[in-house]
Design a protein around this motif. Structure first.
Motif, PDB file in Angstrom:
ATOM      1  N   SER A  81       0.866  -1.176   0.000  1.00  0.00           N
ATOM      2  CA  SER A  81       0.000   0.000   0.000  1.00  0.00           C
ATOM      3  C   SER A  81       0.898   1.219   0.000  1.00  0.00           C
ATOM      4  N   SER A  83       0.312   4.398   0.082  1.00  0.00           N
ATOM      5  CA  SER A  83      -0.062   5.387   1.094  1.00  0.00           C
ATOM      6  C   SER A  83       0.017   4.831   2.507  1.00  0.00           C
ATOM      7  N   THR A  86      -4.634   2.226   2.573  1.00  0.00           N
ATOM      8  CA  THR A  86      -5.620   1.512   1.774  1.00  0.00           C
ATOM      9  C   THR A  86      -6.355   0.503   2.646  1.00  0.00           C
ATOM     10  N   GLU A  87      -7.675   0.632   2.735  1.00  0.00           N
ATOM     11  CA  GLU A  87      -8.402  -0.181   3.714  1.00  0.00           C
ATOM     12  C   GLU A  87      -8.365  -1.664   3.386  1.00  0.00           C
ATOM     13  N   SER A  89      -5.876  -3.249   1.965  1.00  0.00           N
ATOM     14  CA  SER A  89      -4.540  -3.721   2.333  1.00  0.00           C
ATOM     15  C   SER A  89      -4.410  -3.867   3.850  1.00  0.00           C
ATOM     16  N   LYS A 327     -13.630   7.377  -1.692  1.00  0.00           N
ATOM     17  CA  LYS A 327     -13.032   7.122  -0.377  1.00  0.00           C
ATOM     18  C   LYS A 327     -13.785   7.875   0.725  1.00  0.00           C
ATOM     19  N   LYS A 336     -12.579   0.641   7.584  1.00  0.00           N
ATOM     20  CA  LYS A 336     -11.161   0.898   7.871  1.00  0.00           C
ATOM     21  C   LYS A 336     -10.937   1.117   9.367  1.00  0.00           C
TER      22      LYS A 336
END
Length: 350
Positions: A81, A83, A86-87, A89, A327, A336
Protein backbone atom coordinates in the motif's frame (compact mmCIF):
# COMPACT_ATOMS: atom_id res chain seq x y z
CA UNK A 1 3.07 13.00 -14.11
CA UNK A 2 5.17 13.72 -17.18
CA UNK A 3 8.24 14.33 -15.03
CA UNK A 4 7.91 10.85 -13.53
CA UNK A 5 7.84 9.37 -17.03
CA UNK A 6 10.93 11.30 -18.08
CA UNK A 7 12.83 10.21 -14.96
CA UNK A 8 11.66 6.59 -14.99
CA UNK A 9 15.15 5.06 -15.20
CA UNK A 10 16.39 7.21 -12.31
CA UNK A 11 13.45 6.14 -10.13
CA UNK A 12 14.14 2.46 -10.82
CA UNK A 13 17.80 2.99 -9.99
CA UNK A 14 16.91 4.74 -6.73
CA UNK A 15 14.48 1.94 -5.88
CA UNK A 16 17.27 -0.59 -6.38
CA UNK A 17 19.53 1.34 -4.02
CA UNK A 18 16.81 1.56 -1.36
CA UNK A 19 16.20 -2.19 -1.49
CA UNK A 20 19.86 -3.18 -1.56
CA UNK A 21 19.99 -3.99 2.15
CA UNK A 22 16.47 -5.41 2.52
CA UNK A 23 16.42 -8.76 4.33
CA UNK A 24 13.86 -11.51 4.68
CA UNK A 25 14.34 -13.70 7.75
CA UNK A 26 11.80 -16.35 6.82
CA UNK A 27 11.98 -19.91 5.56
CA UNK A 28 11.28 -20.41 1.86
CA UNK A 29 7.48 -20.14 1.48
CA UNK A 30 5.18 -22.63 -0.21
CA UNK A 31 3.32 -19.81 -1.91
CA UNK A 32 3.40 -16.02 -2.22
CA UNK A 33 0.43 -13.68 -1.98
CA UNK A 34 0.79 -10.03 -2.98
CA UNK A 35 -2.00 -8.12 -1.23
CA UNK A 36 -2.79 -4.67 -2.58
CA UNK A 37 -4.98 -2.52 -4.76
CA UNK A 38 -4.63 -0.31 -7.83
CA UNK A 39 -1.18 1.11 -8.45
CA UNK A 40 0.28 -1.07 -5.68
CA UNK A 41 -1.31 -4.32 -6.89
CA UNK A 42 -0.05 -3.95 -10.46
CA UNK A 43 3.48 -4.51 -9.14
CA UNK A 44 2.32 -7.96 -8.04
CA UNK A 45 0.78 -8.68 -11.43
CA UNK A 46 4.05 -7.75 -13.16
CA UNK A 47 5.96 -9.98 -10.75
CA UNK A 48 3.56 -12.87 -11.33
CA UNK A 49 3.94 -12.70 -15.12
CA UNK A 50 7.72 -12.18 -15.04
CA UNK A 51 8.30 -15.06 -12.61
CA UNK A 52 5.86 -17.50 -14.22
CA UNK A 53 8.56 -19.50 -16.00
CA UNK A 54 11.23 -18.87 -13.35
CA UNK A 55 9.83 -20.49 -10.20
CA UNK A 56 7.73 -23.40 -9.00
CA UNK A 57 6.42 -21.34 -6.07
CA UNK A 58 2.90 -20.08 -6.88
CA UNK A 59 2.49 -16.29 -6.84
CA UNK A 60 -0.97 -14.78 -6.57
CA UNK A 61 -2.30 -11.23 -6.32
CA UNK A 62 -5.09 -10.62 -3.82
CA UNK A 63 -7.25 -7.54 -4.38
CA UNK A 64 -9.68 -8.00 -1.53
CA UNK A 65 -10.29 -7.46 2.16
CA UNK A 66 -9.42 -11.08 2.93
CA UNK A 67 -6.65 -13.39 1.77
CA UNK A 68 -7.40 -16.57 -0.22
CA UNK A 69 -8.40 -19.53 1.95
CA UNK A 70 -5.11 -21.38 1.43
CA UNK A 71 -2.98 -18.62 3.00
CA UNK A 72 -1.36 -19.96 6.17
CA UNK A 73 1.87 -19.98 8.18
CA UNK A 74 3.72 -21.34 5.14
CA UNK A 75 2.56 -18.43 2.96
CA UNK A 76 4.60 -15.28 2.37
CA UNK A 77 2.17 -12.34 2.27
CA UNK A 78 3.56 -9.13 0.82
CA UNK A 79 1.24 -6.32 1.89
CA UNK A 80 1.49 -3.44 -0.56
CA UNK A 81 0.00 0.00 0.00
CA UNK A 82 1.88 3.05 -1.19
CA UNK A 83 -0.06 5.39 1.09
CA UNK A 84 -0.26 2.91 3.94
CA UNK A 85 -3.93 3.79 4.32
CA UNK A 86 -5.62 1.51 1.77
CA UNK A 87 -8.40 -0.18 3.71
CA UNK A 88 -8.30 -3.44 1.73
CA UNK A 89 -4.54 -3.72 2.33
CA UNK A 90 -4.92 -3.00 6.05
CA UNK A 91 -7.65 -5.62 6.26
CA UNK A 92 -5.43 -8.16 4.45
CA UNK A 93 -2.61 -7.31 6.86
CA UNK A 94 -4.90 -8.07 9.79
CA UNK A 95 -6.02 -11.32 8.13
CA UNK A 96 -2.40 -12.37 7.54
CA UNK A 97 -1.58 -11.74 11.20
CA UNK A 98 -4.51 -13.86 12.34
CA UNK A 99 -3.41 -16.71 10.07
CA UNK A 100 0.20 -16.42 11.27
CA UNK A 101 1.49 -15.92 7.74
CA UNK A 102 5.02 -14.76 7.01
CA UNK A 103 4.49 -11.03 6.33
CA UNK A 104 6.47 -8.22 4.75
CA UNK A 105 5.04 -4.72 4.16
CA UNK A 106 6.00 -2.14 1.54
CA UNK A 107 4.69 1.42 1.93
CA UNK A 108 5.67 5.06 2.23
CA UNK A 109 4.20 5.24 5.73
CA UNK A 110 0.69 5.60 7.13
CA UNK A 111 -1.14 3.17 9.38
CA UNK A 112 0.34 0.10 7.69
CA UNK A 113 3.91 0.88 8.71
CA UNK A 114 2.78 2.24 12.08
CA UNK A 115 1.23 -1.11 13.00
CA UNK A 116 3.96 -3.14 11.29
CA UNK A 117 6.56 -1.43 13.47
CA UNK A 118 4.54 -1.91 16.67
CA UNK A 119 3.91 -5.57 15.89
CA UNK A 120 7.47 -6.33 14.86
CA UNK A 121 6.57 -7.12 11.25
CA UNK A 122 9.41 -6.45 8.78
CA UNK A 123 8.79 -3.65 6.30
CA UNK A 124 10.38 -1.36 3.73
CA UNK A 125 9.66 2.37 3.76
CA UNK A 126 9.77 3.90 0.27
CA UNK A 127 9.86 7.62 -0.69
CA UNK A 128 6.62 9.51 -0.04
CA UNK A 129 4.86 12.29 -1.95
CA UNK A 130 4.42 10.43 -5.23
CA UNK A 131 1.10 9.58 -6.90
CA UNK A 132 0.70 5.82 -6.24
CA UNK A 133 0.58 4.91 -9.92
CA UNK A 134 3.85 6.81 -10.50
CA UNK A 135 5.48 4.97 -7.59
CA UNK A 136 5.62 1.69 -9.54
CA UNK A 137 9.45 1.49 -9.40
CA UNK A 138 9.38 1.74 -5.61
CA UNK A 139 6.67 -0.92 -5.28
CA UNK A 140 7.88 -3.36 -7.94
CA UNK A 141 11.64 -3.44 -7.34
CA UNK A 142 11.23 -4.50 -3.68
CA UNK A 143 9.21 -7.50 -4.85
CA UNK A 144 12.01 -8.58 -7.19
CA UNK A 145 14.56 -8.18 -4.42
CA UNK A 146 12.42 -10.04 -1.87
CA UNK A 147 11.81 -12.93 -4.25
CA UNK A 148 15.54 -13.25 -4.80
CA UNK A 149 16.28 -13.05 -1.06
CA UNK A 150 13.67 -15.75 -0.41
CA UNK A 151 15.34 -18.06 -2.94
CA UNK A 152 12.26 -18.04 -5.17
CA UNK A 153 13.94 -16.52 -8.26
CA UNK A 154 17.49 -15.79 -9.37
CA UNK A 155 19.26 -13.65 -11.94
CA UNK A 156 17.42 -10.43 -11.06
CA UNK A 157 20.50 -8.19 -11.21
CA UNK A 158 21.37 -8.96 -14.83
CA UNK A 159 17.85 -8.39 -16.11
CA UNK A 160 17.43 -5.28 -13.99
CA UNK A 161 20.61 -3.67 -15.33
CA UNK A 162 19.45 -4.14 -18.92
CA UNK A 163 15.99 -2.82 -18.02
CA UNK A 164 17.32 0.42 -16.48
CA UNK A 165 19.60 1.06 -19.45
CA UNK A 166 16.74 0.50 -21.89
CA UNK A 167 14.34 2.66 -19.84
CA UNK A 168 16.75 5.59 -20.10
CA UNK A 169 16.78 5.26 -23.88
CA UNK A 170 13.02 4.79 -24.26
CA UNK A 171 12.32 7.78 -22.01
CA UNK A 172 14.61 9.91 -24.14
CA UNK A 173 12.97 8.74 -27.37
CA UNK A 174 9.53 9.73 -26.05
CA UNK A 175 10.46 12.89 -24.15
CA UNK A 176 8.21 15.98 -24.36
CA UNK A 177 10.95 17.93 -26.14
CA UNK A 178 10.70 15.73 -29.23
CA UNK A 179 8.00 16.54 -31.83
CA UNK A 180 5.22 14.14 -32.70
CA UNK A 181 7.10 12.83 -35.71
CA UNK A 182 9.68 10.46 -34.29
CA UNK A 183 8.04 10.34 -30.84
CA UNK A 184 6.17 7.03 -30.72
CA UNK A 185 4.14 7.76 -27.56
CA UNK A 186 2.94 11.11 -28.97
CA UNK A 187 1.99 9.48 -32.27
CA UNK A 188 0.10 6.72 -30.46
CA UNK A 189 -1.74 9.24 -28.28
CA UNK A 190 -2.71 11.24 -31.37
CA UNK A 191 -3.91 8.08 -33.10
CA UNK A 192 -6.17 6.88 -30.28
CA UNK A 193 -7.40 10.35 -29.26
CA UNK A 194 -11.19 10.53 -29.16
CA UNK A 195 -11.70 6.78 -28.86
CA UNK A 196 -11.72 4.36 -25.91
CA UNK A 197 -8.48 2.34 -25.89
CA UNK A 198 -8.72 -1.46 -25.86
CA UNK A 199 -5.39 -3.07 -25.00
CA UNK A 200 -4.46 -6.66 -25.87
CA UNK A 201 -1.44 -8.40 -24.32
CA UNK A 202 -0.12 -11.94 -23.94
CA UNK A 203 2.39 -13.80 -21.78
CA UNK A 204 4.56 -11.32 -19.88
CA UNK A 205 2.57 -8.53 -21.53
CA UNK A 206 -0.68 -9.60 -19.85
CA UNK A 207 -0.04 -7.37 -16.84
CA UNK A 208 1.52 -4.70 -19.08
CA UNK A 209 -1.80 -4.47 -20.93
CA UNK A 210 -3.53 -4.11 -17.58
CA UNK A 211 -1.15 -1.30 -16.64
CA UNK A 212 -1.92 0.48 -19.96
CA UNK A 213 -5.63 0.31 -19.14
CA UNK A 214 -5.16 1.67 -15.62
CA UNK A 215 -3.01 4.54 -16.85
CA UNK A 216 -5.56 5.50 -19.50
CA UNK A 217 -8.20 5.54 -16.74
CA UNK A 218 -6.28 7.55 -14.16
CA UNK A 219 -4.03 9.77 -16.26
CA UNK A 220 -6.07 10.29 -19.43
CA UNK A 221 -9.46 10.16 -17.66
CA UNK A 222 -10.97 7.93 -20.38
CA UNK A 223 -12.75 4.55 -20.29
CA UNK A 224 -10.49 1.68 -21.31
CA UNK A 225 -10.37 -2.12 -21.19
CA UNK A 226 -7.77 -4.85 -21.51
CA UNK A 227 -7.70 -8.50 -22.54
CA UNK A 228 -5.01 -11.09 -23.30
CA UNK A 229 -4.23 -13.81 -25.79
CA UNK A 230 -5.20 -16.48 -26.20
CA UNK A 231 -8.14 -16.10 -23.81
CA UNK A 232 -9.62 -13.26 -25.88
CA UNK A 233 -9.87 -15.64 -28.85
CA UNK A 234 -12.47 -17.61 -26.90
CA UNK A 235 -14.87 -14.71 -26.23
CA UNK A 236 -13.68 -11.17 -27.04
CA UNK A 237 -13.52 -11.62 -30.81
CA UNK A 238 -17.18 -12.64 -30.95
CA UNK A 239 -18.09 -9.32 -29.35
CA UNK A 240 -16.79 -7.51 -32.42
CA UNK A 241 -18.94 -9.47 -34.91
CA UNK A 242 -21.98 -7.18 -34.79
CA UNK A 243 -20.32 -4.07 -33.40
CA UNK A 244 -21.27 -1.99 -36.44
CA UNK A 245 -20.85 1.74 -35.88
CA UNK A 246 -20.01 1.08 -32.22
CA UNK A 247 -16.57 -0.08 -33.38
CA UNK A 248 -15.76 3.52 -34.29
CA UNK A 249 -15.70 4.35 -30.57
CA UNK A 250 -12.65 2.14 -29.97
CA UNK A 251 -8.94 2.07 -30.72
CA UNK A 252 -7.25 -1.30 -30.32
CA UNK A 253 -3.66 -1.50 -29.12
CA UNK A 254 -1.92 -4.86 -29.49
CA UNK A 255 1.30 -5.45 -27.55
CA UNK A 256 3.76 -7.41 -29.67
CA UNK A 257 7.17 -9.03 -29.29
CA UNK A 258 9.68 -10.21 -31.88
CA UNK A 259 10.19 -13.28 -29.67
CA UNK A 260 6.49 -14.16 -29.51
CA UNK A 261 5.83 -17.82 -30.29
CA UNK A 262 4.55 -18.95 -33.67
CA UNK A 263 1.19 -19.93 -32.21
CA UNK A 264 0.69 -16.53 -30.54
CA UNK A 265 1.81 -14.73 -33.70
CA UNK A 266 -0.70 -16.73 -35.72
CA UNK A 267 -3.49 -15.90 -33.28
CA UNK A 268 -2.65 -12.19 -33.30
CA UNK A 269 -2.47 -11.95 -37.09
CA UNK A 270 -5.74 -13.85 -37.49
CA UNK A 271 -7.41 -11.69 -34.85
CA UNK A 272 -6.33 -8.53 -36.70
CA UNK A 273 -8.22 -9.77 -39.77
CA UNK A 274 -11.33 -10.39 -37.66
CA UNK A 275 -11.36 -6.95 -36.04
CA UNK A 276 -14.03 -4.59 -37.40
CA UNK A 277 -12.94 -2.10 -40.04
CA UNK A 278 -14.48 0.78 -38.09
CA UNK A 279 -12.01 0.43 -35.23
CA UNK A 280 -8.47 1.79 -35.37
CA UNK A 281 -5.64 -0.65 -34.66
CA UNK A 282 -2.12 0.03 -33.41
CA UNK A 283 0.81 -2.16 -32.37
CA UNK A 284 3.38 -1.55 -29.65
CA UNK A 285 6.46 -3.73 -30.00
CA UNK A 286 8.50 -4.64 -26.93
CA UNK A 287 12.19 -3.82 -26.90
CA UNK A 288 15.14 -5.46 -25.19
CA UNK A 289 16.53 -8.95 -24.76
CA UNK A 290 15.39 -10.10 -21.33
CA UNK A 291 11.77 -10.31 -20.19
CA UNK A 292 12.10 -7.63 -17.51
CA UNK A 293 13.53 -5.08 -19.94
CA UNK A 294 10.81 -5.81 -22.50
CA UNK A 295 8.06 -5.51 -19.91
CA UNK A 296 9.23 -2.31 -18.22
CA UNK A 297 10.14 -0.49 -21.44
CA UNK A 298 6.65 -1.21 -22.80
CA UNK A 299 5.11 -0.01 -19.52
CA UNK A 300 7.11 3.18 -19.98
CA UNK A 301 5.65 3.76 -23.45
CA UNK A 302 2.14 3.23 -22.06
CA UNK A 303 2.77 5.70 -19.25
CA UNK A 304 4.00 8.37 -21.67
CA UNK A 305 1.08 7.73 -24.03
CA UNK A 306 -1.49 8.11 -21.24
CA UNK A 307 -0.06 11.47 -20.19
CA UNK A 308 0.11 12.77 -23.77
CA UNK A 309 -3.48 11.64 -24.28
CA UNK A 310 -4.48 13.63 -21.19
CA UNK A 311 -2.77 16.70 -22.61
CA UNK A 312 -4.57 16.26 -25.94
CA UNK A 313 -7.84 16.03 -24.00
CA UNK A 314 -7.09 19.18 -22.05
CA UNK A 315 -7.13 17.44 -18.67
CA UNK A 316 -4.67 17.38 -15.78
CA UNK A 317 -3.36 13.79 -15.52
CA UNK A 318 -2.51 13.99 -11.81
CA UNK A 319 -5.81 14.41 -9.85
CA UNK A 320 -8.10 11.39 -9.37
CA UNK A 321 -11.24 13.12 -8.16
CA UNK A 322 -13.64 10.17 -8.36
CA UNK A 323 -11.31 7.94 -6.32
CA UNK A 324 -11.05 10.61 -3.62
CA UNK A 325 -14.82 11.10 -3.66
CA UNK A 326 -15.43 7.36 -3.32
CA UNK A 327 -13.03 7.12 -0.38
CA UNK A 328 -14.92 9.90 1.41
CA UNK A 329 -18.27 8.21 0.82
CA UNK A 330 -17.14 4.71 1.86
CA UNK A 331 -15.44 6.10 4.96
CA UNK A 332 -18.95 6.41 6.44
CA UNK A 333 -19.25 2.60 6.51
CA UNK A 334 -16.42 2.47 9.04
CA UNK A 335 -14.63 -0.63 7.68
CA UNK A 336 -11.16 0.90 7.87
CA UNK A 337 -11.66 2.12 11.43
CA UNK A 338 -12.82 -1.32 12.53
CA UNK A 339 -9.67 -2.89 11.09
CA UNK A 340 -7.47 -0.29 12.77
CA UNK A 341 -9.17 -0.95 16.12
CA UNK A 342 -8.47 -4.67 15.77
CA UNK A 343 -4.86 -3.97 14.87
CA UNK A 344 -4.56 -1.71 17.91
CA UNK A 345 -5.95 -4.50 20.10
CA UNK A 346 -3.38 -6.91 18.68
CA UNK A 347 -0.66 -4.38 19.39
CA UNK A 348 -1.79 -4.14 23.01
CA UNK A 349 -1.85 -7.90 23.45
CA UNK A 350 1.75 -8.43 22.26
Amino acid sequence: MLAFCVDTAAHYQEAAEITESVSLQYAKPENVVVAGMGGSAISGELLKDWARDKTQVPIEVSRDYMLPAYANERSLVLVMSYSGETEESLSSFLDALKRRCMIFCVSSGGSLLEFAEKLGVPYLRVPSGIPPRAALPYMFVPLLRLMEKAGIVSGVSGEFSEAVELLARVSGENSPELPVKGNFAKMLASGINGRAPVVYGFGVYRSVAQRFKQQFNENSKVPSKWEFFSELNHNEIVGWEKAGNLAECFSIIILRDKMESDVIRSRIETTKVLLPSGSKMFEVWGQGKCALARMLSTVCIGDFTSVYLAILGGVDPTPVENINLLKEKTKLVGAKERVKRELAELTGSR
